[in-house]
Design a protein around this motif. Structure first.
Motif, PDB file in Angstrom:
ATOM      1  N   LEU A  18      20.868 -15.887  -2.651  1.00  8.40           N
ATOM      2  CA  LEU A  18      21.870 -15.362  -3.820  1.00  8.40           C
ATOM      3  C   LEU A  18      21.814 -16.190  -4.844  1.00  8.40           C
ATOM      4  O   LEU A  18      21.756 -15.482  -6.114  1.00  8.40           O
ATOM      5  N   ASP A  55      20.832 -17.367   3.137  1.00  8.63           N
ATOM      6  CA  ASP A  55      21.128 -16.089   2.475  1.00  8.63           C
ATOM      7  C   ASP A  55      22.098 -16.746   1.224  1.00  8.63           C
ATOM      8  O   ASP A  55      21.855 -15.865  -0.076  1.00  8.63           O
ATOM      9  N   TYR A 110      25.850  -9.522   2.083  1.00 10.89           N
ATOM     10  CA  TYR A 110      24.945  -9.750   0.706  1.00 10.89           C
ATOM     11  C   TYR A 110      25.060  -8.826  -0.608  1.00 10.89           C
ATOM     12  O   TYR A 110      24.972  -8.918  -1.535  1.00 10.89           O
ATOM     13  N   GLU A 141      26.102  -9.147  -4.155  1.00 13.34           N
ATOM     14  CA  GLU A 141      24.993  -9.053  -5.257  1.00 13.34           C
ATOM     15  C   GLU A 141      25.664  -8.047  -6.072  1.00 13.34           C
ATOM     16  O   GLU A 141      25.393  -8.135  -7.379  1.00 13.34           O
TER      17      GLU A 141
END
Length: 170
Positions: free
Chosen positions: A94, A90, A48, A52
């Motif tokens: 995002l 998740d 993640y 990101e």
């Protein structure tokens, strides 16, 4: 070549040959390398953070000294993240955090009409993803707060109004 053709070719291989083939693909393909690394050691928070960071880099992209984030590239990054199958929560996080970053982007920079419409389309996709998965309870208040905090000047109203209308219609 189709998936059926590859399946037939793989059925004729022994276990050792199959392992060697996977290691060969691992060594030759950057995408396969990343996917197999994640398969071996699934670290979703690390994954993640990496995606990101890619989105943050795209958000700070400049062209002729002006901010120029590409929404199509951000969509591709989110799609690449979803290919790892980290879970709906998740992927939704995002997407939602990216929309919130665009709202913060609008605090500091002018958002032209073309970018505003692209971000609004991405926001609509995000809402279509979050609503069926019952994740709006967490993000709706944050969306409302960040959209309301976009500067109320005339040149920013188009972006702000687009986002407000999309949120109300969902």
């Amino acid at each position: 070549m189709s998936k059926t053709t590859v399946r037939k070719a793989l059925q004729g291989l022994e276990a050792d040959e199959l392992r060697e083939l996977i290691l060969d693909v691992y060594a030759r393909s950057k995408d396969a390398h990343a996917l197999l690394d994640f398969y071996a050691v699934p670290d979703i928070p690390k994954l993640y953070e990496a995606f990101e960071a890619r989105i943050d880099k795209e958000m700070t992209r400049r062209k002729r000294r002006m901010p120029a984030p590409r929404v199509a590239e951000i969509k591709r990054i989110v799609k690449d993240f979803a290919r790892y199958e980290p879970g709906d929560e998740d992927v939704g996080r995002l997407m939602a955090e990216t929309v919130l970053k665009f709202c913060l982007f609008a605090h500091e920079h002018y958002v032209d009409d073309r970018l505003a419409e692209q971000v609004n389309a991405f926001f609509d996709l995000t809402l279509q993803y979050l609503i069926p998965r019952r994740m709006m309870a967490e993000y709706a208040p944050r969306f409302m707060k960040e959209i309301a905090s976009i500067r109320p000047l005339d040149k920013y109203n188009y972006f702000r109004n687009l986002l407000e209308r999309t949120l109300e219609n969902s």
